[in-house]
Design a protein around this motif. Structure first.
Motif, short mmCIF file in Angstrom:
data_model
loop_
_atom_site.label_atom_id
_atom_site.label_comp_id
_atom_site.label_asym_id
_atom_site.label_seq_id
_atom_site.Cartn_x
_atom_site.Cartn_y
_atom_site.Cartn_z
N ASN A 63 -7.96 24.56 3.95
CA ASN A 63 -6.36 23.85 4.82
C ASN A 63 -5.84 25.28 5.54
O ASN A 63 -5.71 24.92 6.72
CB ASN A 63 -5.53 23.69 3.79
N ASP A 64 -6.09 27.03 5.31
CA ASP A 64 -5.39 27.86 5.95
C ASP A 64 -6.49 28.00 6.95
O ASP A 64 -6.26 28.31 7.88
CB ASP A 64 -6.40 28.56 5.06
N ARG A 65 -7.06 27.17 6.57
CA ARG A 65 -9.45 27.67 7.84
C ARG A 65 -8.84 26.28 8.66
O ARG A 65 -9.34 26.94 10.71
CB ARG A 65 -10.00 27.76 7.40
N HIS A 66 -9.08 25.13 8.61
CA HIS A 66 -8.54 24.52 9.79
C HIS A 66 -7.78 23.35 9.72
O HIS A 66 -7.24 22.49 10.53
CB HIS A 66 -10.27 23.21 9.26
N GLY A 67 -6.57 23.16 9.07
CA GLY A 67 -5.39 23.25 9.08
C GLY A 67 -5.30 21.93 8.10
O GLY A 67 -6.16 21.03 7.75
N HIS A 68 -4.21 21.02 7.92
CA HIS A 68 -3.51 19.90 6.83
C HIS A 68 -4.22 19.11 7.96
O HIS A 68 -4.55 17.91 6.76
CB HIS A 68 -2.16 20.43 6.60
N LEU A 69 -3.83 18.83 9.25
CA LEU A 69 -4.91 17.24 9.30
C LEU A 69 -5.75 17.61 9.17
O LEU A 69 -6.76 16.05 8.57
CB LEU A 69 -4.17 16.99 10.84
N THR A 70 -6.92 17.99 9.05
CA THR A 70 -8.47 18.17 8.78
C THR A 70 -8.66 18.30 7.29
O THR A 70 -9.21 17.04 6.77
CB THR A 70 -9.17 19.47 8.97
N GLY A 71 -7.10 18.33 6.72
CA GLY A 71 -7.51 19.00 4.92
C GLY A 71 -7.37 16.87 4.29
O GLY A 71 -7.77 16.86 3.61
N ASP A 72 -6.41 16.53 5.30
CA ASP A 72 -5.94 14.63 4.93
C ASP A 72 -7.22 14.51 5.57
O ASP A 72 -7.62 13.53 4.50
CB ASP A 72 -4.85 14.48 5.88
N ALA A 73 -8.06 14.58 6.41
CA ALA A 73 -9.20 13.90 6.98
C ALA A 73 -10.45 14.21 5.64
O ALA A 73 -10.95 13.12 5.47
CB ALA A 73 -9.55 14.38 8.67
N VAL A 74 -10.14 14.72 5.25
CA VAL A 74 -11.53 15.84 4.28
C VAL A 74 -11.54 14.21 2.76
O VAL A 74 -11.99 13.91 2.55
CB VAL A 74 -11.63 16.91 3.54
N LEU A 75 -9.59 14.51 2.32
CA LEU A 75 -9.59 13.39 1.13
C LEU A 75 -9.64 11.60 1.33
O LEU A 75 -9.86 11.62 0.67
CB LEU A 75 -7.69 14.20 1.60
N ARG A 76 -9.48 12.02 2.86
CA ARG A 76 -9.80 10.41 2.65
C ARG A 76 -11.24 10.50 2.71
O ARG A 76 -11.81 8.57 2.66
CB ARG A 76 -9.63 10.25 4.94
N SER A 77 -12.07 11.19 3.40
CA SER A 77 -13.09 11.02 3.12
C SER A 77 -13.85 11.35 2.27
O SER A 77 -14.83 10.39 2.02
CB SER A 77 -13.82 11.78 4.66
N LEU A 78 -14.05 11.56 1.63
CA LEU A 78 -13.48 11.81 0.03
C LEU A 78 -13.51 10.61 -1.03
O LEU A 78 -14.49 10.08 -1.45
CB LEU A 78 -13.29 13.01 -0.89
N CYS A 79 -12.32 10.19 -0.71
CA CYS A 79 -12.25 9.41 -1.24
C CYS A 79 -12.98 7.80 -1.59
O CYS A 79 -13.24 7.33 -2.06
CB CYS A 79 -10.81 8.94 -1.31
N LYS A 80 -13.32 7.59 0.30
CA LYS A 80 -14.26 6.73 0.94
C LYS A 80 -15.81 6.66 0.00
O LYS A 80 -15.97 5.59 0.11
CB LYS A 80 -13.76 6.93 2.23
N ALA A 81 -15.93 7.71 -0.42
CA ALA A 81 -17.41 8.07 -0.57
C ALA A 81 -17.45 8.23 -1.68
O ALA A 81 -18.47 7.27 -2.56
CB ALA A 81 -17.48 9.58 0.16
N CYS A 82 -16.11 8.60 -2.40
CA CYS A 82 -16.68 7.97 -4.10
C CYS A 82 -16.39 5.97 -4.11
O CYS A 82 -16.71 6.06 -5.16
CB CYS A 82 -15.11 8.65 -4.39
N LYS A 83 -15.63 5.42 -3.74
CA LYS A 83 -15.36 4.59 -3.70
C LYS A 83 -16.39 3.43 -3.83
O LYS A 83 -16.91 2.81 -4.22
CB LYS A 83 -14.26 3.66 -3.32
N SER A 84 -17.36 3.99 -2.95
CA SER A 84 -19.00 3.42 -2.80
C SER A 84 -19.73 3.67 -3.43
O SER A 84 -20.57 2.39 -4.39
CB SER A 84 -19.42 3.63 -1.65
N LEU A 85 -19.30 4.84 -4.90
CA LEU A 85 -20.38 4.51 -6.11
C LEU A 85 -19.33 4.13 -7.25
O LEU A 85 -20.16 3.84 -8.17
CB LEU A 85 -20.10 6.40 -6.31
#
Length: 304
Positions: free
Chosen positions: A187-209
């Motif tokens: 978050n400090d390096r890329h910003g909170h919006l990018t952090g939010d995008a990572v969390l969404r991508s993480l959950c999307k990938a997790c659901k696929s398993l």
């Protein structure tokens, strides 16, 4: 002022909802009311048919049960049910709303015999919009708005249900708790919006398993919990290991290699000695803490 028969019939046909006159043997003896094609299909062709002739055996049995219930109680009963035109013989392809319709039925004894039989008046009101709104509100109350996973409140409800099932039937249940490694630095390096995008991508990938009956929930911040019904800790550990490698690759593939992340995961299961579901949550939290202390990007199973 008294209305004559024609005037009374005009009043009945002006009603906004369809009104069925059904005998105790299931005969459609009459249908009144205005069939607005935005809400209803015109069912006047049903008159003269019987309930078992136009709907499935299961639906017919349910309708007949409610007819007899209203007659036996000699009073109004209210029921809610779903039905589509495709499920009623003679209405296939008729003008009206598509798909499944939710109805609220008001069933009340008719004070006169019809063809020598007792009968009921069944008013069918379309409540589909209300049911959809209720479903949306329920979904919103159970869902984390950022990741569209279950929220903490819904997680606790599901855990309580599974614990009661475990206590009664001893069906196993495992849990995985994981969080994103070094999320603050991301978050400090890329910003909170990018952090939010990572969390969404993480959950999307997790659901696929996960399986359809598994539950992924956001526990707080970058920490998530997975509930795995009918699963042992050993089986959950295999799932967790697959997740550990897959999630990092999936996020990098979707968002770029510079956003490649790792996760730490803890695993445990319900034990016969548990008196509540909080105990398995405590163990899985300890396992996650040990995974992070040991260097992160790993799976730790809490020993029974």
């Amino acid at each position: 002022m008294r209305l004559d028969a024609d005037q009374m019939l005009a009043v009945l046909n002006a009603l906004p909802d369809p009104v069925f006159l059904l005998t105790e043997s299931g005969l459609y003896a009459g249908l009144f009311g205005h069939a607005d094609p935005n809400y209803y299909h015109d069912g006047h062709d049903l008159v003269g048919s019987s309930v078992p002739e136009v709907v499935s055996p299961e639906a017919a049995e349910w309708i007949m049960q409610n007819i007899h219930k209203a007659l036996e109680q000699d009073g109004l009963i209210k029921v809610e049910y779903q039905l589509s035109a495709d499920q009623v013989a003679g209405l296939e392809g008729a003008v009206g709303p598509d798909g499944m319709i939710w109805f609220e039925g008001h069933v009340q004894p008719f004070p006169h015999r019809v063809n020598g039989e007792r009968a009921v008046v069944w008013i069918a009101r379309n409540i589909t919009r209300r049911k959809l709104l209720e479903e949306e509100l329920l979904q919103a109350s159970q869902t984390d708005p950022l990741t569209h996973t279950a929220n903490r409140r819904h997680l606790m409800e599901v855990l309580e249900e599974h614990f009661e099932e475990f206590r009664r039937y001893r069906h196993p249940m495992a849990m995985i708790m994981f969080d994103l490694d070094h999320f603050k630095q991301l978050n400090d390096r890329h910003g909170h919006l990018t952090g939010d995008a990572v969390l969404r991508s993480l959950c999307k990938a997790c659901k696929s398993l996960l399986r359809a009956n598994d539950l992924l929930a956001r526990f707080g911040g970058e920490e998530f919990v997975i509930v795995l019904p009918s699963t042992t800790a050993a089986q959950a550990a295999s799932t967790a290991e697959r997740m550990r490698t897959h999630l990092s690759e999936a996020v990098a593939r979707e968002l770029g290699d510079e956003l490649a992340v790792t996760v730490s995961l803890g695993v445990s299961e319900l034990l016969h000695s548990d008196s509540n579901y909080e105990q398995v949550m405590h163990r899985v939290d300890q396992a996650l803490y040990r995974a992070k202390r040991a260097g992160r990007n790993r799976v730790v199973v809490h020993d029974a």
